[in-house]
Design a protein around this motif. Sequence first.
Motif, PDB file in Angstrom:
ATOM      1  N   ASN A  72      27.098  44.556  38.297  1.00  0.00           N
ATOM      2  CA  ASN A  72      27.352  44.720  39.735  1.00  0.00           C
ATOM      3  C   ASN A  72      28.183  43.562  40.286  1.00  0.00           C
ATOM      4  OD1 ASN A  72      25.952  47.099  39.790  1.00  0.00           O
ATOM      5  ND2 ASN A  72      24.113  46.268  40.764  1.00  0.00           N
ATOM      6  N   ARG A  73      27.855  42.334  39.857  1.00  0.00           N
ATOM      7  CA  ARG A  73      28.580  41.170  40.380  1.00  0.00           C
ATOM      8  C   ARG A  73      30.046  41.209  39.939  1.00  0.00           C
ATOM      9  NH1 ARG A  73      24.051  41.212  41.738  1.00  0.00           N
ATOM     10  NH2 ARG A  73      25.116  42.610  43.172  1.00  0.00           N
ATOM     11  N   GLU A  74      30.272  41.583  38.677  1.00  0.00           N
ATOM     12  CA  GLU A  74      31.650  41.663  38.189  1.00  0.00           C
ATOM     13  C   GLU A  74      32.413  42.754  38.928  1.00  0.00           C
ATOM     14  OE1 GLU A  74      31.050  40.260  33.525  1.00  0.00           O
ATOM     15  OE2 GLU A  74      30.648  42.337  34.114  1.00  0.00           O
ATOM     16  N   GLY A  75      31.743  43.875  39.190  1.00  0.00           N
ATOM     17  CA  GLY A  75      32.389  44.959  39.927  1.00  0.00           C
ATOM     18  C   GLY A  75      32.756  44.539  41.334  1.00  0.00           C
ATOM     19  N   GLU A  76      31.855  43.812  41.997  1.00  0.00           N
ATOM     20  CA  GLU A  76      32.129  43.336  43.356  1.00  0.00           C
ATOM     21  C   GLU A  76      33.323  42.392  43.377  1.00  0.00           C
ATOM     22  OE1 GLU A  76      28.439  41.596  44.397  1.00  0.00           O
ATOM     23  OE2 GLU A  76      27.404  43.514  44.698  1.00  0.00           O
ATOM     24  N   GLU A  77      33.419  41.540  42.359  1.00  0.00           N
ATOM     25  CA  GLU A  77      34.537  40.604  42.281  1.00  0.00           C
ATOM     26  C   GLU A  77      35.864  41.345  42.133  1.00  0.00           C
ATOM     27  OE1 GLU A  77      36.038  36.867  39.469  1.00  0.00           O
ATOM     28  OE2 GLU A  77      33.938  37.518  39.425  1.00  0.00           O
ATOM     29  N   ILE A  78      35.880  42.400  41.322  1.00  0.00           N
ATOM     30  CA  ILE A  78      37.102  43.173  41.126  1.00  0.00           C
ATOM     31  C   ILE A  78      37.479  43.907  42.403  1.00  0.00           C
ATOM     32  CG2 ILE A  78      38.085  45.156  39.901  1.00  0.00           C
ATOM     33  CD1 ILE A  78      36.412  44.259  37.492  1.00  0.00           C
ATOM     34  N   VAL A  79      36.494  44.508  43.072  1.00  0.00           N
ATOM     35  CA  VAL A  79      36.769  45.230  44.317  1.00  0.00           C
ATOM     36  C   VAL A  79      37.348  44.296  45.368  1.00  0.00           C
ATOM     37  CG1 VAL A  79      35.709  46.509  46.222  1.00  0.00           C
ATOM     38  CG2 VAL A  79      35.050  47.021  43.865  1.00  0.00           C
ATOM     39  N   GLY A  80      36.947  43.023  45.331  1.00  0.00           N
ATOM     40  CA  GLY A  80      37.501  42.051  46.268  1.00  0.00           C
ATOM     41  C   GLY A  80      38.983  41.785  46.028  1.00  0.00           C
ATOM     42  N   LYS A  81      39.462  42.144  44.840  1.00  0.00           N
ATOM     43  CA  LYS A  81      40.879  41.923  44.508  1.00  0.00           C
ATOM     44  C   LYS A  81      41.691  43.215  44.540  1.00  0.00           C
ATOM     45  CE  LYS A  81      39.686  38.059  41.440  1.00  0.00           C
ATOM     46  NZ  LYS A  81      39.647  37.587  40.027  1.00  0.00           N
ATOM     47  N   THR A  82      41.077  44.309  44.117  1.00  0.00           N
ATOM     48  CA  THR A  82      41.785  45.592  44.104  1.00  0.00           C
ATOM     49  C   THR A  82      40.773  46.720  44.208  1.00  0.00           C
ATOM     50  OG1 THR A  82      43.218  47.093  42.848  1.00  0.00           O
ATOM     51  CG2 THR A  82      41.788  45.644  41.570  1.00  0.00           C
ATOM     52  N   ARG A  83      41.142  47.743  44.963  1.00  0.00           N
ATOM     53  CA  ARG A  83      40.313  48.942  45.057  1.00  0.00           C
ATOM     54  C   ARG A  83      40.819  50.033  44.110  1.00  0.00           C
ATOM     55  NH1 ARG A  83      37.086  48.703  49.418  1.00  0.00           N
ATOM     56  NH2 ARG A  83      36.865  50.966  49.646  1.00  0.00           N
ATOM     57  N   GLU A  84      41.871  49.713  43.364  1.00  0.00           N
ATOM     58  CA  GLU A  84      42.534  50.720  42.533  1.00  0.00           C
ATOM     59  C   GLU A  84      42.488  50.355  41.044  1.00  0.00           C
ATOM     60  OE1 GLU A  84      43.298  53.143  44.387  1.00  0.00           O
ATOM     61  OE2 GLU A  84      43.330  52.129  46.324  1.00  0.00           O
ATOM     62  N   GLY A  85      41.446  49.668  40.613  1.00  0.00           N
ATOM     63  CA  GLY A  85      41.389  49.172  39.246  1.00  0.00           C
ATOM     64  C   GLY A  85      41.471  50.255  38.189  1.00  0.00           C
ATOM     65  N   TYR A  86      40.854  51.401  38.420  1.00  0.00           N
ATOM     66  CA  TYR A  86      40.891  52.485  37.435  1.00  0.00           C
ATOM     67  C   TYR A  86      42.286  53.084  37.342  1.00  0.00           C
ATOM     68  CZ  TYR A  86      35.883  52.896  36.404  1.00  0.00           C
ATOM     69  OH  TYR A  86      34.607  52.681  35.951  1.00  0.00           O
ATOM     70  N   GLN A  87      42.899  53.308  38.508  1.00  0.00           N
ATOM     71  CA  GLN A  87      44.247  53.876  38.520  1.00  0.00           C
ATOM     72  C   GLN A  87      45.223  52.931  37.812  1.00  0.00           C
ATOM     73  OE1 GLN A  87      45.272  56.779  39.379  1.00  0.00           O
ATOM     74  NE2 GLN A  87      47.489  56.531  39.392  1.00  0.00           N
ATOM     75  N   GLU A  88      45.099  51.645  38.095  1.00  0.00           N
ATOM     76  CA  GLU A  88      45.975  50.657  37.462  1.00  0.00           C
ATOM     77  C   GLU A  88      45.795  50.659  35.944  1.00  0.00           C
ATOM     78  OE1 GLU A  88      45.693  47.666  41.358  1.00  0.00           O
ATOM     79  OE2 GLU A  88      44.620  47.204  39.498  1.00  0.00           O
ATOM     80  N   ALA A  89      44.536  50.733  35.496  1.00  0.00           N
ATOM     81  CA  ALA A  89      44.262  50.672  34.058  1.00  0.00           C
ATOM     82  C   ALA A  89      44.777  51.913  33.335  1.00  0.00           C
ATOM     83  CB  ALA A  89      42.762  50.502  33.823  1.00  0.00           C
ATOM     84  N   LEU A  90      44.452  53.095  33.857  1.00  0.00           N
ATOM     85  CA  LEU A  90      44.860  54.333  33.184  1.00  0.00           C
ATOM     86  C   LEU A  90      46.368  54.506  33.212  1.00  0.00           C
ATOM     87  CD1 LEU A  90      44.005  56.973  31.783  1.00  0.00           C
ATOM     88  CD2 LEU A  90      43.892  58.032  34.050  1.00  0.00           C
ATOM     89  N   PHE A  91      46.974  54.349  34.378  1.00  0.00           N
ATOM     90  CA  PHE A  91      48.418  54.519  34.496  1.00  0.00           C
ATOM     91  C   PHE A  91      49.153  53.486  33.650  1.00  0.00           C
ATOM     92  CE2 PHE A  91      52.572  53.880  36.442  1.00  0.00           C
ATOM     93  CZ  PHE A  91      53.004  55.181  36.640  1.00  0.00           C
ATOM     94  N   GLY A  92      48.701  52.229  33.740  1.00  0.00           N
ATOM     95  CA  GLY A  92      49.372  51.155  33.006  1.00  0.00           C
ATOM     96  C   GLY A  92      49.276  51.318  31.505  1.00  0.00           C
ATOM     97  N   MET A  93      48.136  51.733  31.013  1.00  0.00           N
ATOM     98  CA  MET A  93      47.952  51.905  29.574  1.00  0.00           C
ATOM     99  C   MET A  93      48.892  52.979  29.038  1.00  0.00           C
ATOM    100  SD  MET A  93      44.434  52.921  27.533  1.00  0.00           S
ATOM    101  CE  MET A  93      43.688  51.333  27.857  1.00  0.00           C
ATOM    102  N   ILE A  94      48.976  54.110  29.729  1.00  0.00           N
ATOM    103  CA  ILE A  94      49.825  55.197  29.249  1.00  0.00           C
ATOM    104  C   ILE A  94      51.301  54.831  29.386  1.00  0.00           C
ATOM    105  CG2 ILE A  94      50.498  57.604  29.683  1.00  0.00           C
ATOM    106  CD1 ILE A  94      47.558  58.138  30.408  1.00  0.00           C
ATOM    107  N   GLU A  95      51.667  54.157  30.478  1.00  0.00           N
ATOM    108  CA  GLU A  95      53.060  53.721  30.631  1.00  0.00           C
ATOM    109  C   GLU A  95      53.475  52.780  29.505  1.00  0.00           C
ATOM    110  OE1 GLU A  95      55.620  54.379  33.517  1.00  0.00           O
ATOM    111  OE2 GLU A  95      54.353  56.060  32.858  1.00  0.00           O
TER     112      GLU A  95
END
Length: 488
Positions: free
Chosen positions: A226-249
């Motif tokens: 939970n703490r790690e997730g909160e830290e990521i949300v504080g930086k980006t709300r689009e982490g899944y989109q960035e990961a999936l799109f970036g990996m395939i690109e």
Amino acid sequence: MSDTKRLTTTAGAPIADNQNSLTAGAHGPLLMQDYQLLEKLAHQNRERIPERVVHAKGWGAFGTLRITGDISAYTRAKALQPGTETPMLARFSTVAGEMGAADHERDVRGFALKFYTEEGNWDLVGNNTPVFFIRDPYKFPDFIHTQKRHPRSNLRSPTAMWDFWSLSPESLHQVSILMSDRGLPRTPVNMNGYGSHTYSLWNDAGERFWVKFHFKTQQGHSHYTNREGEEIVGKTREGYQEALFGMIEAGEFPRWTLQVQIMPEADAEKTPYNPFDLTKVWPHADYPPIEIGVMELNRNPDNYFAEIEQAAFSPSNIVPGIGHSPDKMLQARVFSYADAHRYRLGTHYEALPVNQPKCPVHHYHKDGSMNFFGQKTGAVDAYYEPNSMGGATEDPSVMEPPLKISGDAARYNHRDGNDDYSQPRALHDLMTDDQRARLYMNTAESMQGVPQHIIDRALANYDKVSPAYGDGIRAALRELAGARAAAE
């Protein structure tokens, strides 16, 4: 000759100036005859469509399903025959949050797949968990209300969630998975996918088999606290989109191994659990998973709205060789998913390019909003059936064998005689001490602000799973209370 594309209106008229409105003089009012301005403003007003009631926030990509195993003895489905490669679309999603929700929140993830087979579209609409919170669809609207915003505060309500869960012991299995490490995957490719429901397969001999579909990630399970997730949300709300799109690109194509569990039709009457109960799994020792193929995602959409937001998945989309089952939740979803798409996207949502089958399509559905394709009957004078005008006709060769399970029509109490504790106990006992400690703390954190009598009711349910489970959550609640008191 220049390759420059000329800007036009939607009707094709060329546009000379896309920077300035038409006015009566440099400082004069706008003119109603500026049809280009009116078209632009009118289209902007209509750029949004209703978001999905559940699974609103999603990420998707295209790929292929390649069958490497042989289950031809169980199914005639062409997409499941050895060596077959089928183009497909996958959409992953959170369940509870709206379109603007953060990706890295503790939630169940949707795992929806559309296979464009030569016999029509086959949709497998599941989650990253093999079970669900409820087994009777009559409770689905009530459950979803608890995941959405309180009508008075317009805030998410832990009290509503835990009030419903504590009054619904069948939710224990799914809540245990949600509060475990697997409730917060790092990316969409670091989680399994499941058809969740029991479906059926049938072969050319008319024999039926019950089946569970599993897609096991080849990227490995990886999760955040939970703490790690909160830290990521504080930086980006689009982490899944960035990961999936970036990996395939980057050409790093994620893969999943397709496995099936297969049960002979007659076994459904012999298992000590209801094999059609969405809150239950089939023990692997009883029905070992059979590896039959690989799913790979290898192409990002060119336009997210057209190809992901307008993608429409429904369990009603099956093909010869694949069928449904008496699973009550599945039976209801066969209606509700397609109905949601007709409301959200329109009557002819399956004619949209992303939803359109890649095989010939013939039907007698007529007219309706946005019918841009005319008739699909196969003959211009055939607009009813039967006809003698050369229109499309039925094909008895693809008749599905009848279901052999039946009973008297009644409102059966789905909680009577049901064991809602053994499978959550088995899951709890499989965890390591560290995993159980995080499970207890995640559960306790989600109970913050919930009235004590609801917490006590929930803890009584956990005690029935295992005294260690209930006591572990109590210890975590005391730890949180102590930390809160020390901070005051």
